[in-house]
Design a protein around this motif. Structure first.
Motif, PDB file in Angstrom:
ATOM      1  N   LEU A  89       1.717  -0.645   0.483  1.00  0.00           N
ATOM      2  CA  LEU A  89       0.462  -1.388   0.380  1.00  0.00           C
ATOM      3  C   LEU A  89       0.093  -1.730  -1.060  1.00  0.00           C
ATOM      4  O   LEU A  89      -0.525  -2.757  -1.316  1.00  0.00           O
ATOM      5  N   GLY A  90       0.490  -0.870  -2.012  1.00  0.00           N
ATOM      6  CA  GLY A  90       0.191  -1.151  -3.412  1.00  0.00           C
ATOM      7  C   GLY A  90       1.271  -1.959  -4.103  1.00  0.00           C
ATOM      8  O   GLY A  90       1.121  -2.338  -5.258  1.00  0.00           O
ATOM      9  N   ASP A  91       2.367  -2.232  -3.391  1.00  0.00           N
ATOM     10  CA  ASP A  91       3.513  -2.955  -3.940  1.00  0.00           C
ATOM     11  C   ASP A  91       3.989  -2.302  -5.236  1.00  0.00           C
ATOM     12  O   ASP A  91       4.135  -2.951  -6.268  1.00  0.00           O
ATOM     13  N   ILE A  92       4.184  -0.987  -5.167  1.00  0.00           N
ATOM     14  CA  ILE A  92       4.632  -0.213  -6.320  1.00  0.00           C
ATOM     15  C   ILE A  92       5.756   0.729  -5.916  1.00  0.00           C
ATOM     16  O   ILE A  92       5.929   1.019  -4.738  1.00  0.00           O
ATOM     17  N   GLU A  93       6.498   1.189  -6.901  1.00  0.00           N
ATOM     18  CA  GLU A  93       7.584   2.126  -6.648  1.00  0.00           C
ATOM     19  C   GLU A  93       7.004   3.482  -6.230  1.00  0.00           C
ATOM     20  O   GLU A  93       6.059   3.959  -6.845  1.00  0.00           O
ATOM     21  N   PRO A  94       7.571   4.120  -5.202  1.00  0.00           N
ATOM     22  CA  PRO A  94       7.065   5.430  -4.777  1.00  0.00           C
ATOM     23  C   PRO A  94       7.084   6.458  -5.911  1.00  0.00           C
ATOM     24  O   PRO A  94       6.226   7.339  -5.953  1.00  0.00           O
ATOM     25  N   ALA A  95       8.014   6.334  -6.851  1.00  0.00           N
ATOM     26  CA  ALA A  95       8.092   7.297  -7.957  1.00  0.00           C
ATOM     27  C   ALA A  95       6.873   7.214  -8.873  1.00  0.00           C
ATOM     28  O   ALA A  95       6.638   8.127  -9.661  1.00  0.00           O
ATOM     29  N   LEU A 140      -5.533  -1.161  -3.414  1.00  0.00           N
ATOM     30  CA  LEU A 140      -5.542   0.054  -2.587  1.00  0.00           C
ATOM     31  C   LEU A 140      -6.934   0.339  -2.026  1.00  0.00           C
ATOM     32  O   LEU A 140      -7.065   0.772  -0.873  1.00  0.00           O
ATOM     33  N   ASP A 141      -7.979   0.090  -2.810  1.00  0.00           N
ATOM     34  CA  ASP A 141      -9.346   0.265  -2.289  1.00  0.00           C
ATOM     35  C   ASP A 141      -9.578  -0.634  -1.082  1.00  0.00           C
ATOM     36  O   ASP A 141     -10.120  -0.206  -0.054  1.00  0.00           O
ATOM     37  N   VAL A 142      -9.168  -1.893  -1.192  1.00  0.00           N
ATOM     38  CA  VAL A 142      -9.327  -2.838  -0.077  1.00  0.00           C
ATOM     39  C   VAL A 142      -8.513  -2.384   1.130  1.00  0.00           C
ATOM     40  O   VAL A 142      -8.989  -2.440   2.269  1.00  0.00           O
TER      41      VAL A 142
END
Length: 165
Positions: A89-95, A140-142
């Motif tokens: 959802l944040g379009d970021i790497e899990p790391a 992420l808030d949305v």
């Protein structure tokens, strides 16, 4: 015989008086060191998880409450699924996401007067750019407020999840 006149003093010189010698020249300067080579280019993004989180300069934290889980049921498998859902959802790497706290939270609903079990999950997201961190936090808030985080976490395997706040 007449005596010759005494010799006359020599005429004054038109040359200026001698000057002191200038101090010796300093030794020649050594040339400055050659510049360092530029840092290596970062590796391309890969689909595999890196062993450690990438370097980050901007960090933000969030806490969500997951109804339907306790600290006992929010085990390692569920935690990995949770981090994967946040990453999607944040379009970021899990790391770039790290759990910070997992605590039980129970509350009573007034309407039905039922005891509800939930777990509060705190996490931090580390990103290299202030703008990216700010945008990701807003996204992420949305996602939490719209119910999308709930749906994504169920897709990731949190089958006992009934509510996310």
């Amino acid at each position: 015989p007449p005596t010759p006149p005494p010799p006359s003093p020599p005429p004054p010189s038109s040359l200026p008086p001698p000057r002191p010698l200038p101090p010796p020249s300093p030794p020649p300067l050594t040339p400055p060191p050659s510049p360092s080579p530029p840092p290596p280019m970062p590796p391309p993004r890969s689909s595999t998880l890196p062993a450690t989180a990438p370097t980050a300069q901007y960090v933000f934290d969030m806490t969500v409450s997951l109804t339907g889980y306790t600290t006992a049921t929010f085990n390692a498998t569920v935690q990995v699924a949770f981090l994967a859902g946040i990453a999607v959802l944040g379009d970021i790497e899990p790391a770039r996401i790290q759990l910070t706290t997992v605590t039980d939270s129970s509350f009573t609903r007034r309407r039905a007067l039922l005891q509800t079990v939930a777990v509060n999950v705190g996490f931090v997201v580390s990103l290299p750019d202030l703008s990216e961190a700010s945008v990701t936090r807003g996204v992420l808030d949305v996602q939490v407020n719209s119910g999308n985080l709930h749906s994504q976490l169920v897709k990731q395997g949190l089958v006992d999840l009934t509510e996310v706040t």
